[in-house]
Write a protein that holds these residues in place. Structure first.
Motif, PDB file in Angstrom:
ATOM      1  N   LEU A 148      34.204  45.509  39.234  1.00  0.00           N
ATOM      2  CA  LEU A 148      35.309  45.625  38.549  1.00  0.00           C
ATOM      3  C   LEU A 148      36.397  46.215  38.092  1.00  0.00           C
ATOM      4  O   LEU A 148      37.558  46.271  38.613  1.00  0.00           O
ATOM      5  N   ALA A 149      35.907  47.408  37.516  1.00  0.00           N
ATOM      6  CA  ALA A 149      36.920  48.281  36.238  1.00  0.00           C
ATOM      7  C   ALA A 149      37.328  48.942  38.179  1.00  0.00           C
ATOM      8  O   ALA A 149      38.425  49.641  38.015  1.00  0.00           O
ATOM      9  N   ALA A 150      35.544  49.120  38.837  1.00  0.00           N
ATOM     10  CA  ALA A 150      36.212  49.813  40.692  1.00  0.00           C
ATOM     11  C   ALA A 150      37.876  49.343  41.225  1.00  0.00           C
ATOM     12  O   ALA A 150      38.282  50.218  41.680  1.00  0.00           O
ATOM     13  N   MET A 151      37.911  48.013  40.808  1.00  0.00           N
ATOM     14  CA  MET A 151      38.548  46.958  41.300  1.00  0.00           C
ATOM     15  C   MET A 151      40.050  47.035  41.031  1.00  0.00           C
ATOM     16  O   MET A 151      41.383  47.227  41.232  1.00  0.00           O
ATOM     17  N   ARG A 152      40.385  47.404  39.370  1.00  0.00           N
ATOM     18  CA  ARG A 152      41.197  47.758  38.668  1.00  0.00           C
ATOM     19  C   ARG A 152      41.794  48.957  38.999  1.00  0.00           C
ATOM     20  O   ARG A 152      43.246  49.346  39.094  1.00  0.00           O
ATOM     21  N   ARG A 153      41.192  50.002  39.185  1.00  0.00           N
ATOM     22  CA  ARG A 153      41.606  51.190  39.962  1.00  0.00           C
ATOM     23  C   ARG A 153      42.014  51.719  40.949  1.00  0.00           C
ATOM     24  O   ARG A 153      43.375  51.847  40.958  1.00  0.00           O
ATOM     25  N   ALA A 154      41.756  50.218  41.677  1.00  0.00           N
ATOM     26  CA  ALA A 154      41.731  51.137  42.904  1.00  0.00           C
ATOM     27  C   ALA A 154      43.238  49.962  43.120  1.00  0.00           C
ATOM     28  O   ALA A 154      44.772  50.555  43.841  1.00  0.00           O
ATOM     29  N   GLY A 175      46.170  49.780  40.584  1.00  0.00           N
ATOM     30  CA  GLY A 175      46.998  49.912  39.810  1.00  0.00           C
ATOM     31  C   GLY A 175      47.614  49.453  38.905  1.00  0.00           C
ATOM     32  O   GLY A 175      47.047  48.117  38.447  1.00  0.00           O
ATOM     33  N   ASP A 176      49.029  49.718  38.100  1.00  0.00           N
ATOM     34  CA  ASP A 176      49.487  48.592  37.391  1.00  0.00           C
ATOM     35  C   ASP A 176      50.380  47.365  37.749  1.00  0.00           C
ATOM     36  O   ASP A 176      51.074  46.598  37.533  1.00  0.00           O
ATOM     37  N   GLN A 177      50.604  47.594  39.626  1.00  0.00           N
ATOM     38  CA  GLN A 177      51.255  46.777  40.133  1.00  0.00           C
ATOM     39  C   GLN A 177      50.770  45.837  40.660  1.00  0.00           C
ATOM     40  O   GLN A 177      51.003  44.610  41.333  1.00  0.00           O
ATOM     41  N   GLY A 178      49.495  45.875  41.798  1.00  0.00           N
ATOM     42  CA  GLY A 178      48.455  45.700  42.659  1.00  0.00           C
ATOM     43  C   GLY A 178      47.703  44.218  42.326  1.00  0.00           C
ATOM     44  O   GLY A 178      47.490  43.839  40.934  1.00  0.00           O
ATOM     45  N   MET A 179      46.979  44.003  42.911  1.00  0.00           N
ATOM     46  CA  MET A 179      45.725  42.287  42.245  1.00  0.00           C
ATOM     47  C   MET A 179      44.865  42.246  42.971  1.00  0.00           C
ATOM     48  O   MET A 179      44.210  42.786  44.415  1.00  0.00           O
ATOM     49  N   ALA A 180      44.558  42.259  42.323  1.00  0.00           N
ATOM     50  CA  ALA A 180      42.724  42.268  43.127  1.00  0.00           C
ATOM     51  C   ALA A 180      42.622  40.772  43.466  1.00  0.00           C
ATOM     52  O   ALA A 180      42.924  39.590  42.001  1.00  0.00           O
ATOM     53  N   VAL A 181      42.167  40.128  44.392  1.00  0.00           N
ATOM     54  CA  VAL A 181      41.720  38.861  44.263  1.00  0.00           C
ATOM     55  C   VAL A 181      39.919  38.485  44.799  1.00  0.00           C
ATOM     56  O   VAL A 181      39.672  39.695  45.633  1.00  0.00           O
ATOM     57  N   LEU A 182      39.456  37.923  44.436  1.00  0.00           N
ATOM     58  CA  LEU A 182      37.746  37.223  44.644  1.00  0.00           C
ATOM     59  C   LEU A 182      37.716  36.206  44.754  1.00  0.00           C
ATOM     60  O   LEU A 182      38.193  35.639  44.068  1.00  0.00           O
ATOM     61  N   THR A 183      36.319  36.288  45.937  1.00  0.00           N
ATOM     62  CA  THR A 183      35.715  34.722  45.647  1.00  0.00           C
ATOM     63  C   THR A 183      34.513  35.271  45.987  1.00  0.00           C
ATOM     64  O   THR A 183      33.916  36.125  46.073  1.00  0.00           O
ATOM     65  N   THR A 184      33.505  34.124  44.811  1.00  0.00           N
ATOM     66  CA  THR A 184      32.649  34.226  44.355  1.00  0.00           C
ATOM     67  C   THR A 184      31.424  32.830  43.719  1.00  0.00           C
ATOM     68  O   THR A 184      32.678  31.466  43.256  1.00  0.00           O
ATOM     69  N   PRO A 185      30.800  32.976  44.319  1.00  0.00           N
ATOM     70  CA  PRO A 185      29.849  31.155  44.223  1.00  0.00           C
ATOM     71  C   PRO A 185      30.429  31.051  42.584  1.00  0.00           C
ATOM     72  O   PRO A 185      29.639  31.637  42.076  1.00  0.00           O
ATOM     73  N   ASP A 186      30.787  29.432  42.470  1.00  0.00           N
ATOM     74  CA  ASP A 186      30.526  28.999  41.796  1.00  0.00           C
ATOM     75  C   ASP A 186      29.680  28.419  40.928  1.00  0.00           C
ATOM     76  O   ASP A 186      28.724  27.801  40.820  1.00  0.00           O
ATOM     77  N   GLY A 187      28.750  28.932  39.346  1.00  0.00           N
ATOM     78  CA  GLY A 187      27.788  28.663  38.884  1.00  0.00           C
ATOM     79  C   GLY A 187      27.733  27.259  38.943  1.00  0.00           C
ATOM     80  O   GLY A 187      26.314  27.434  38.361  1.00  0.00           O
ATOM     81  N   ALA A 188      28.639  26.779  38.210  1.00  0.00           N
ATOM     82  CA  ALA A 188      28.601  25.651  37.998  1.00  0.00           C
ATOM     83  C   ALA A 188      28.152  24.169  38.451  1.00  0.00           C
ATOM     84  O   ALA A 188      27.517  23.346  38.988  1.00  0.00           O
ATOM     85  N   ALA A 189      27.922  24.833  40.131  1.00  0.00           N
ATOM     86  CA  ALA A 189      27.661  24.214  41.522  1.00  0.00           C
ATOM     87  C   ALA A 189      25.928  24.354  41.773  1.00  0.00           C
ATOM     88  O   ALA A 189      25.470  23.310  42.422  1.00  0.00           O
ATOM     89  N   LEU A 190      25.355  25.546  40.820  1.00  0.00           N
ATOM     90  CA  LEU A 190      23.673  25.303  41.002  1.00  0.00           C
ATOM     91  C   LEU A 190      23.540  24.370  40.467  1.00  0.00           C
ATOM     92  O   LEU A 190      22.998  24.225  39.499  1.00  0.00           O
ATOM     93  N   ASN A 191      23.276  23.182  40.950  1.00  0.00           N
ATOM     94  CA  ASN A 191      22.847  21.590  40.357  1.00  0.00           C
ATOM     95  C   ASN A 191      22.527  20.708  41.060  1.00  0.00           C
ATOM     96  O   ASN A 191      22.671  20.634  42.405  1.00  0.00           O
ATOM     97  N   PRO A 192      21.600  19.913  40.487  1.00  0.00           N
ATOM     98  CA  PRO A 192      20.628  19.085  41.350  1.00  0.00           C
ATOM     99  C   PRO A 192      21.731  18.373  42.277  1.00  0.00           C
ATOM    100  O   PRO A 192      21.001  17.661  43.719  1.00  0.00           O
ATOM    101  N   LEU A 193      22.696  17.837  42.213  1.00  0.00           N
ATOM    102  CA  LEU A 193      23.832  17.180  42.535  1.00  0.00           C
ATOM    103  C   LEU A 193      24.489  18.002  44.723  1.00  0.00           C
ATOM    104  O   LEU A 193      24.801  16.931  45.418  1.00  0.00           O
ATOM    105  N   THR A 194      24.258  19.738  44.484  1.00  0.00           N
ATOM    106  CA  THR A 194      24.661  19.771  45.383  1.00  0.00           C
ATOM    107  C   THR A 194      23.706  19.383  46.427  1.00  0.00           C
ATOM    108  O   THR A 194      22.656  19.473  46.095  1.00  0.00           O
ATOM    109  N   SER A 195      24.422  19.267  47.774  1.00  0.00           N
ATOM    110  CA  SER A 195      23.558  19.036  49.148  1.00  0.00           C
ATOM    111  C   SER A 195      22.832  20.906  48.544  1.00  0.00           C
ATOM    112  O   SER A 195      22.779  21.809  49.190  1.00  0.00           O
ATOM    113  N   PRO A 196      21.251  20.532  49.934  1.00  0.00           N
ATOM    114  CA  PRO A 196      20.874  20.959  49.820  1.00  0.00           C
ATOM    115  C   PRO A 196      20.973  22.496  50.827  1.00  0.00           C
ATOM    116  O   PRO A 196      20.259  23.516  50.321  1.00  0.00           O
TER     117      PRO A 196
END
Length: 581
Positions: A178-184, A186-207
Motif C-alpha cells: 500500500l505504501a508503494a501505491m501511495r508513492r505511485a 504522489g500528493d494529488q493522485g488516487m489509489a483505488v482498490l477492490t478486495t474480498p470483504d472479510g465479513a463475507a466469510l461466513n456460513p450464510l454466504t453461498s458455497p
C-alpha cells in the motif's frame, strides 16, 4: 472444498495481525482441511483488534512464472470468468482527458487498462508478473511489464490513478504494498482498490462465493472495512473511503479531496464492448466473452433486439467452433461428468449457462413464449451445474454461474407451469435436496424455493396457478433426473384440467359444478387471475350452450364490470342480449 466453521470458544491463536499488528489471541473462524500448500490445513483467524481475517500461513504464492494459462481455463476466463463489469464499477468517477495516466497493478489480462484507454483516452501502464499479462499485451496491444510493482519500481512522474483489483489480499505484508501505491500517486493522485470483504466469510454466504473468497494458498488477508482503512492511513493516505459492495470492499485513498461516489456509466461500458467487438482478428473466446457481456446488459435493461442479434452471432460462432447449436436447447447434451475440466471446457463454451439463461429471459419477457423460456432456462440450469462440477475438479468455483443456475431454475418452473407442465415433483426435490446435490443449489435458496415460485406465479397473473406447480408431492427421483424428464417432454402446452372441465361441460349444471370445484380449491383467494379466467370460461360456455339467462345472471352476480372489457366476454354477453331480445 470443505469449510469447518469454528465455535466462539475455540482456542485463540497468538500471531501478529498483518494489518494492525495486534498480537492476539485471535479467534479461529474457519478451517479448510488439506486445502493449503502441501496438503496442510488452511486456518483463517479474525484479528482481535481490527476484525480483519487472515491465514496463519503467510508464505504467499509465486506469481512470477513464464507459463501461459491453460488454454481451456483461459477461454473460460475470457468467455465469462473475468468479472469485467465489477472490475470497472469502482471507476465510475473517471472522466475523459488527454494526458491523464493510470497505473494498473496486478491487472492480469489488462481489461481495466484497455477500457480506460479506449473510452476515456487515458494512457495506461500495467505491471503484472503472470503469463496472463503476456496475453493481454498480445491480444489487446497493452503496455504491461511482466513484473511486480514495488517501492523500487522506476517512475518518471506520479500517476493520476493507481488501480489494484483483487490484489492486496495476495500480499503477505500488505503495508509495504500500500505504501508503494501511495508513492505511485504522489500528493494529488488516487489509489483505488477492490478486495474480498472479510465479513463475507461466513456460513450464510453461498458455497460458490465462499470458495473464491477463501482461496486457500492465495488469499492471505481478508480485510475488514476498518482494517483496510487503518492500513491505508498507515501507508500515508489522509483522505480515505471504504465501501462494502456485495462480497467485496472498494477503497479510494488520496491526499487530495476524493470525488463523490458515482456508479459506472452503462453507456461507457457498452461503448467499450461494442468498440472491442468491432476490432479485427479477435481471438474467438475473447469475442464470445465480449458479445456475451453486452448481450447480458442489453437483456437487463438495454435493447432486446440487439440482445437477440448478439445471441445469434454467438450461436453461429459456437456452431463452427464447438459443433453445438445453442438456439435449440433440446439438442444440447451436458458433457459427461467424467471428463476433466479441460475436456469439459473444450467441448462447451464457458458462458453456455449464461447464454441460455438470458435467451430464456428474452423468450419469456419479450417474445411471450413460455415454452421456449422453459426449454432455455432448464438447460441453463443443467449446463451451469455441469460447468461448476468441472471447475471443482481443479479447485475452482464460479459465483456468477451459481447465481445464473438459481435464476434459471426459478424461471424454468414459472414458465413450465405456464405451459401446463407439472413441476410439483421437481419443486419438492429442490426443496428437499442439499447444496451438494444435483443442481448444486445453495441450501438457503432451497429453503425459499416454494415461496419464490408461488410469488413469481402470482406476479405473472398466470391462470394456471391453482392447479400446477405448487402442490406438495413426493419426489421419486432426484432433481436432475426430473428436470431432464421435463425437458425431454418438450414442455407440452397442455390444457389445465380444471379449465377443460368448464370448456367441455355438457350443460349448465356441469358448468356450475366445474366452476364450484375451482372456487373451493385451497388457495383460490391468492389467485385472482385464475378465478377471473374461470369466470370468463364459464360465461362463454353458458352462452355456447344456449343458457343465456343464466349467463347474464352469473355476470351480474359477480359484480365485476371489468370482465366485460375482455373481447370474448363482451361478444358472449352481446349474443346473450340479442337472444333475449
Amino acid at each position: 472444498m470443505e469449510f469447518i466453521w469454528q465455535s466462539e470458544d475455540s482456542p485463540a491463536i497468538a500471531q501478529s495481525c498483518p494489518v494492525c499488528g495486534h498480537g492476539g489471541g485471535h479467534r479461529p473462524v474457519v478451517v479448510l482441511p488439506r486445502s493449503g500448500p502441501g496438503g496442510a490445513d488452511w486456518v483463517i483467524v479474525q484479528c482481535a483488534g481490527c476484525a480483519t481475517r487472515f491465514s496463519t500461513d503467510r508464505q504467499g504464492a509465486d506469481y512470477h512464472g513464464d507459463d501461459l494459462p491453460n488454454a481451456p481455463l483461459l477461454h473460460f476466463y475470457l468467455e465469462q470468468g473475468a468479472g469485467l463489469r465489477p472490475m470497472l464499477e469502482p471507476l465510475g468517477f473517471v472522466e475523459p482527458g488527454e494526458g491523464r495516466r493510470m497505473l494498473e497493478i496486478g491487472g492480469g489480462f489488462g481489461f481495466v487498462s484497455d477500457f480506460t484507454q479506449e473510452v476515456f483516452g487515458w494512457t495506461a501502464k500495467g505491471y503484472d508478473p503472470s503469463g496472463l499479462a503476456t496475453l493481454g499485451r498480445d491480444y489487446l496491444g497493452l503496455d504491461i511489464t511482466r513484473d511486480y510493482w514495488t517501492a523500487d519500481t522506476p517512475m518518471t512522474q506520479p500517476f493520476d490513478i493507481a488501480y489494484a483489483s483483487e490484489v492486496v489480499e495476495h500480499i503477505p505484508e500488505p503495508g509495504p504494498f500500500l505504501a508503494a501505491m501511495r508513492r505511485a500517486v504522489g500528493d494529488q493522485g488516487m489509489a483505488v482498490l477492490t478486495t474480498p470483504d472479510g465479513a463475507a466469510l461466513n456460513p450464510l454466504t453461498s458455497p460458490a462465493m465462499l470458495a473464491p473468497i477463501a482461496s486457500p494458498g492465495l488469499h492471505l488477508t481478508l480485510f475488514s472495512a476498518a482494517g483496510l482503512e487503518h492500513a491505508l492511513r498507515a501507508a500515508g493516505f489522509t483522505q480515505i473511503r471504504v465501501e462494502a459492495v456485495g462480497c467485496s470492499l472498494h477503497a479510494f485513498a488520496s491526499n487530495a479531496p476524493l470525488p463523490p461516489p458515482r456508479l459506472l456509466d452503462a453507456a461507457h461500458y457498452h461503448r467499450y464492448l461494442r468498440q472491442r467487438i468491432a476490432s479485427p482478428d479477435l481471438a474467438p473466446a475473447l469475442l464470445s466473452g465480449l458479445r456475451y457481456r453486452l448481450m447480458k446488459d442489453m437483456v437487463n435493461g438495454g435493447d432486446p433486439d440487439e440482445a437477440l442479434a448478439l445471441f445469434e452471432e454467438i450461436a453461429a460462432a459456437h456452431r463452427q467452433q464447438f459443433g453445438i447449436d445453442i438456439t435449440r436447447p433440446q439438442s444440447l447434451m451436458v458433457p459427461d461428468a467424467g471428463l476433466s475440466t479441460e475436456q469439459w471446457l473444450s467441448a462447451m463454451p464457458g458462458n453456455v449457462a449464461g447464454l441460455l439463461y438470458f435467451r430464456a429471459v428474452l423468450a419469456n419477457n419479450v417474445q411471450g413464449d413460455a415454452q421456449a423460456a422453459a426449454l432455455f432456462a432448464g438447460k441453463a440450469a443443467l449446463m451451469g451445474a455441469g460447468l461448476r462440477r468441472a471447475l471443482h475438479k481443479v479447485g475452482m468455483e464460479d459465483g456468477e454461474t451459481e447465481v445464473l443456475c438459481m435464476a434459471a431454475i426459478n424461471l424454468f418452473m414459472t414458465a413450465a407451469v405456464g405451459c401446463g407442465a407439472d413441476v410439483a415433483p421437481l419443486l419438492t426435490a429442490v426443496e428437499e435436496g442439499a447444496a451438494a446435490d444435483g443442481l448444486l443449489l445453495p441450501d438457503q435458496f432451497r429453503r425459499t424455493a416454494r415461496a419464490t415460485v408461488c410469488r413469481d406465479l402470482r406476479n405473472t397473473r398466470n391462470p394456471n396457478l391453482l392447479w400446477q406447480g405448487v402442490t406438495r408431492v413426493e419426489a421419486a427421483e432426484g432433481e436432475v433426473a426430473l428436470l431432464e424428464r421435463l425437458l425431454r417432454a418438450d414442455i407440452p402446452a397442455g390444457p389445465v384440467p380444471a379449465f377443460t372441465a368448464i370448456e367441455q361441460a355438457a350443460d349448465a349444471a356441469a358448468v356450475r359444478a366445474a366452476l364450484d370445484a375451482i372456487w373451493v380449491t385451497p388457495g383460490a383467494a391468492e389467485a385472482p387471475a385464475s378465478i377471473r379466467h374461470a369466470r370468463k370460461l364459464a360465461l362463454i360456455r353458458l352462452v355456447l350452450l344456449g343458457a343465456f339467462a343464466e349467463a347474464e345472471h352469473l355476470f351480474a352476480a359477480w359484480d365485476t364490470p371489468k370482465l366485460a372489457e375482455d373481447e370474448p366476454v363482451a361478444q358472449a354477453l352481446a349474443i346473450a342480449a340479442s337472444a333475449k331480445g
